[in-house]
Design an enzyme around this catalytic site. Structure first.
Site, PDB file in Angstrom:
ATOM      1  N   GLY A 195       0.761  -1.233   0.041  1.00  0.00           N
ATOM      2  CA  GLY A 195       0.072  -0.058   0.055  1.00  0.00           C
ATOM      3  C   GLY A 195       0.679   1.606  -0.050  1.00  0.00           C
ATOM      4  N   ASN A 231       6.324   5.654   9.010  1.00  0.00           N
ATOM      5  CA  ASN A 231       5.908   6.514  10.180  1.00  0.00           C
ATOM      6  C   ASN A 231       5.966   5.638  11.476  1.00  0.00           C
ATOM      7  OD1 ASN A 231       4.493   7.863  12.256  1.00  0.00           O
ATOM      8  ND2 ASN A 231       2.469   7.264  11.542  1.00  0.00           N
ATOM      9  N   GLN A 257       2.245  -2.160  13.552  1.00  0.00           N
ATOM     10  CA  GLN A 257       2.003  -3.091  12.591  1.00  0.00           C
ATOM     11  C   GLN A 257       2.769  -4.406  12.873  1.00  0.00           C
ATOM     12  OE1 GLN A 257      -0.160  -3.136   9.714  1.00  0.00           O
ATOM     13  NE2 GLN A 257       0.872  -2.087   8.353  1.00  0.00           N
ATOM     14  N   GLY A 299       3.336  -4.469   6.390  1.00  0.00           N
ATOM     15  CA  GLY A 299       2.047  -5.265   6.902  1.00  0.00           C
ATOM     16  C   GLY A 299       2.230  -6.794   7.284  1.00  0.00           C
ATOM     17  N   GLU A 300       3.198  -7.435   6.661  1.00  0.00           N
ATOM     18  CA  GLU A 300       2.980  -8.726   6.809  1.00  0.00           C
ATOM     19  C   GLU A 300       4.298  -9.479   7.487  1.00  0.00           C
ATOM     20  OE1 GLU A 300       0.465 -10.334   3.286  1.00  0.00           O
ATOM     21  OE2 GLU A 300       1.209  -8.180   2.971  1.00  0.00           O
TER      22      GLU A 300
END
Lengths: 691, 328
Positions: free
Chosen positions: A499, A583, A590, A656-657
């Site tokens: 993203g 960030n 996350q 994210g993963e």
């Protein structure tokens, strides 16, 4: 240049904690009716008849939908979306109808009164390696080669001085975001508006439009806030089609929010896997052969082949290599994306096997990995854009006092606790997709960025605010980022950890372009404002051919009760190399969140299939366990500085993963160190450790 | 949810009269289990009579030395009560081992006793269950029964009782105060819950209209040396795989008296009378504790996937009694 160095708190944080942020089901719509899903109670067969009379007689019931008389849809490429198009039942729990009523309570009560009679057929729902249904899919998700072979695996393995040949299993697991899937659908003539909880409303818009035979611009999908998704909301799910259909049939706006129990039936999950790993090495621990062969399942309505072995293709150096995926199409719900599809289950197997090999070679498991560090991507034979696995391993080892570790298993006891430590490596691809963005400055000096990105709880809105502020060289409070609406400039979904890389590049490009235009005017903003747009399609297609991946190292301390087998994880440490962290505040959350999910995968999560009925029987959060607060003690995520110029203008790899990749192996390896018991089938329930 | 009528009652006998009037009526305590089951279609009452607001919400010592716990006392209040913590720590620990803080704030003592099994087949109306639909069969016996019974089960039902609190009450020889259509009575706690036999839908000795108004705890001096230990699949907010409530009276290395009950093993909170018989008068050693466990678990008949509960129950008993005997 503006640098938001310490990171930014979530820009929508106040809205969320005060309850003002609206999730999909919370959007107020005039004259709304409520739909409740009807589900098949057989695993395979055909509906013979439907009797809705009792339901329709209930006061407040507006309509009952079934395949009898449901509107015809245009075919789309996901068979799960052919909702109510045929009497066939492909799995237990499949959507076979809906009740629409004036209230949710009436709809739910009426749902219990609709009678379906079936002709049942024998079903098969269990994944087995001897199943003649197993076949070689054309590709694995999303478009990787199904099998790879380099050198001569069989010969290399046969000749190896040290061999390891083990089977690792991971169970079916369900994503279970906090917010259940929900859609509010409203037609206005031939225009359709959906408030829908998803990871990318552009693709939902396009798919729904195709199913209903509409031009895409006639459909609008609004997704302001999403309470988690973990891949399960990555593609349009059948309830969204059903909601639109129910609204079409009744002429009323319809709200459809699925129950927790239904989340185990028709919105996706991670396939169970059976993975054979063979490692061959010389006595010094240098790998000579790596084999990773996977069996997994999909449904009869859609082929979804998890890319379980792909990380094995690029993790370690070895001249002889084989990876293979075989798929069984069973009478089960369709599996789909769940956080790090492929890498997550695959690296449990590979990183457990590497731990076993280290012991077989008498080597420290970190040293084994360092010895097999490849110089270029070992299967693609192209350079890595950057690869800092070894740096992560070293940093983690220092922080975790790894040098003091005695490798002897089952040798440490503190009171009733057996104590051990373990580690594993992490990796995840750094991808990006085309996106377009527009930025506009008003005479007031306020900027609005428009892009159809989605914030699924990750902090995407905030990260894009930072990227825009830095590119425009203005403070972040001068920037408003508008996302989550398919009428905004087209962008890829929030998935695949891409993203920020995908959207950020478009936002950065548009902002730079606007800044250049402003600079050409000596920074004088015209009264009517000024706008710039960018589409990154050409830029993405022109990317050089490199192997782009984030890496990490995870460390776990585990305690096992000697009498009961109860497992506690007092400490987890993850060290990651993922390019520039845009960030830090939301990034940490996350990574810690994904490691928590990895802990949960290691110890708790398992969807239990009852083969007689064909459904996952523990379909609620009382019986489908994931880590409770008390299971989560000290989890620390840190990252090393990594400057990779081959990615995107931000130099970001996506986070994210990767945090869930390797966690379960690190914990299983620590359990072995604590107890001497090697658990190769997840989850690690206490009975596996009871003598 | 099927539409239902909500009623509140001025007092216990009014509540009893209201429920007794209608065969489809139920008492509503905290609703933490009943309301879930109504959503699932497992329970379909036509009247709910709210008893959570009745004045039976106090914990007090009675002149006969017994501790009287009102049926409407919230689980959190019970666990926090100074007399409970001081005299019956096993009970406070058991209550705190159950559910979550939010659930305990709502759940009542009477409701806790009467909660239904969490057997997955019982909770899914699309599947057979003899408890829900008599004669429909028990899919758990050959299905997902890892968390279910190993002792006292029947062909008809292998469910377990989910309560933690009730395990402590079984060990403490509590009595259950009942107001029914025929008046007041007291039922011994051991025997209050029924084994499933051929009628698994009959879970207690209560008849329709009977309301649990109180629990009475007899004095037990050595209960100050008591403990509840629960083993579950995660550190919090899960039902017991196996739990134990134990109290031990040891003098000069010899067990004078002991109380032991198990949770997670059976359709009822399982008072371990055979184990207690072995313990009585025997040396307080781990060998004795192992023999006691052996005696109690000899009649266990585990199912395909829950054999580990036998070892777990044995280890828990030995460990817990060892700790109690070593405690100052």
């Amino acid at each position: 240049v503006t640098r938001v160095a310490d990171g930014l708190a979530r820009v929508e944080g106040r809205e969320k904690v005060s309850g003002a942020a609206r999730y999909s089901a919370e959007h107020p719509v005039e004259r709304v009716a409520h739909a409740f899903v009807l589900q098949a109670t057989i695993a395979r067969g055909e509906i013979q008849s439907v009797d809705a009379s009792a339901a329709l007689a209930l006061p407040g019931v507006v309509a009952v939908l079934s395949h009898e008389g449901a509107p015809r849809l245009q075919p789309v490429d996901d068979g799960e979306l052919a909702v109510l198009q045929a009497p066939a039942v492909a799995h237990r729990g499949q959507i076979i109808g809906a009740v629409v009523a004036e209230s949710l309570e009436v709809a739910r009560e009426a749902a219990g009164l609709v009678r379906f009679d079936y002709r049942e057929e024998p079903h098969a729902v269990e994944l087995r390696t001897d199943d003649p249904r197993l076949y070689r899919p054309d590709h694995v998700n999303p478009n990787y080669e199904t099998d790879t072979e380099r050198g001569d695996f069989e010969a290399g393995y046969a000749a190896a001085e040290v061999k390891l040949d083990q089977v690792y299993r991971t169970p079916a697991v369900h994503n279970n975001p906090m917010e259940p899937h929900a859609t509010v659908a409203a037609w206005d003539g031939d225009r359709l508006t959906l408030y829908d909880s998803n990871q990318g409303s552009t693709i939902v818009r396009d798919t729904v439009a195709r199913a209903f035979g509409l031009a895409p611009e006639r459909v609008r999908v609004i997704t302001h806030h999403v309470g988690g998704a973990f891949g399960q909301k990555g593609t349009p799910r059948p309830h969204a089609i059903l909601a639109a259909m129910a609204s079409q049939v009744t002429g009323r706006p319809v709200k459809l929010s699925i129950t927790r129990q239904q989340m185990f039936a028709f919105v996706g999950y991670r396939t169970p896997t059976i993975q054979r790993v063979r490692l061959g090495a010389d006595r010094s621990g240098r790998l000579t052969a790596i084999g990773h062969e996977v069996a997994e399942q999909s449904s009869t309505v859609r082929e979804f082949a998890e890319q379980t072995a792909i990380a094995t293709r690029m993790m370690y150096s070895a001249p002889n290599r084989r990876t293979a995926h075989r798929l069984a199409r069973l009478d089960v719900p369709t599996p789909s994306w769940m956080r790090a599809p492929g890498e997550c289950p695959g690296m449990f197997a590979l990183e457990s096997a590497m731990d076993e090999l280290a012991i077989a070679c008498g080597l420290d498991p970190i040293e084994l990995r360092v010895r097999n560090e490849p110089e270029v991507d070992p299967e693609e034979d192209v350079p890595f854009s950057s690869r800092n696995l070894v740096a992560c391993l070293r940093e983690g080892a220092a922080r975790f006092d790894w040098a003091d570790r005695d490798p002897t298993p089952a040798a440490r006891r503190e009171g009733r606790w057996l104590v051990g430590t373990g580690m594993a490596a992490s990796t995840y691809p750094a991808r990006r997709r085309p996106a377009s963005a527009t930025v506009r400055v008003e005479a007031s000096g306020h900027y609005t960025v428009r892009i159809n990105a989605t914030d699924i709880g990750t902090g995407a809105r905030t990260a894009l605010t930072i990227i825009a502020a830095e590119a425009l060289d203005v403070p972040p409070d001068r920037v408003h980022v508008a996302i989550g609406d398919s009428d905004l400039p087209r962008a890829a979904l929030a998935g695949g950890s891409m993203g920020t890389a995908s959207w950020g590049a478009a936002v950065h490009g548009a902002c730079r372009s606007l800044l250049a235009a402003l600079e050409a005017r000596d920074l004088a903003i015209p009264e009517a404002g000024l706008e710039a747009s960018v589409d990154t399609t050409a830029e993405v297609e022109a990317q050089s051919r490199l192997s782009r991946h984030a890496f990490g190292a995870q460390f776990a301390e585990v305690r096992v009760d000697a009498d009961t087998g109860e497992i506690r994880v007092p400490r987890l440490l993850g060290v990651f190399a993922a390019g520039r962290i845009v960030n830090p505040r939301t990034a940490r959350s996350q990574l810690v969140g994904a490691m928590t999910m990895g802990l949960s995968m290691a110890l708790h999560e398992e969807s239990v299939m009852d083969p007689r009925f064909g459904d996952y029987v523990n379909h609620d959060l009382a019986s489908y366990h994931f880590a409770a607060n008390a299971d989560v003690r000290d989890i620390e995520a840190v990252w090393i500085e990594e400057d990779d110029p081959h990615l995107n203008p931000m130099g970001a790899k996506g986070i994210g993963e990767i945090g869930i990749v390797g966690t379960a192996a690190a914990i299983a390896n620590a359990v072995h160190h604590a107890t001497g018991v090697r658990v190769r089938d997840l989850p690690i329930h206490l009975e596996k450790l009871l003598g | 949810v099927r539409p239902f009528r909500y009623a509140s009652a001025a007092g216990p006998s009014a509540a009893v009269a209201e429920v007794a009037r209608s065969p489809g009526a139920k008492f509503l305590g905290g609703g933490t289990n009943l309301v879930d089951l109504m959503r699932l279609g497992v329970e379909t009452p036509d009247v709910l009579v709210d008893v959570a607001r009745l004045p039976s919400d106090r914990v007090e010592e009675r002149p006969d030395g017994r501790l009287h716990i009102g049926g409407a006392v919230r689980n959190s209040d019970l666990a926090a009560h100074p007399l409970v913590r001081e005299r019956y720590p096993v009970l406070a620990q058991a209550v705190l081992a159950g559910a979550s803080g939010q659930v305990r704030n709502l759940a009542t003592v009477a409701g806790n006793l009467l909660q239904r099994t969490r057997c997955l087949y019982f909770q899914d109306v699309t599947k057979p269950c003899n408890k829900r639909v008599p004669g429909s069969g028990c899919p758990a016996r050959e299905g997902d029964h890892r968390a279910l019974a190993i002792i006292g089960h029947s062909e008809a039902c292998v469910a377990t009782h989910p309560s933690d609190m009730a395990v402590a009450l079984a060990a403490l020889d509590a009595a259950v105060g009942v107001v029914g259509p025929g008046g007041e009575r007291e039922v011994p706690f051991v025997g209050f819950h029924r084994l499933p036999g051929d009628e698994p839908w009959r879970e207690t000795v209560l008849e329709h209209g009977d309301l649990v108004t109180a629990i009475a705890l007899p004095p037990l001096a050595y209960a100050t040396r008591s403990r509840y230990r629960k083993v579950r699949d995660r550190a919090s907010f899960a039902f017991a795989l196996v739990s134990i409530a134990a109290a031990l009276d040891v003098a000069d290395g010899v067990v004078r008296s002991a109380r032991v009950a198990f949770g997670g093993l059976a359709h009822v909170p399982w008072r371990a009378a055979r184990a207690e018989a072995v313990l009585h008068g025997a040396p307080a050693t781990s060998e004795t504790f192992a023999r006691a466990a052996q005696a109690e678990l000899a009649e266990a008949r585990p199912l395909r996937d829950n054999g580990f509960k036998v070892a777990l129950a044995r280890n828990l008993l030995v460990r817990t009694l060892s700790e109690l005997s070593e405690a100052p």
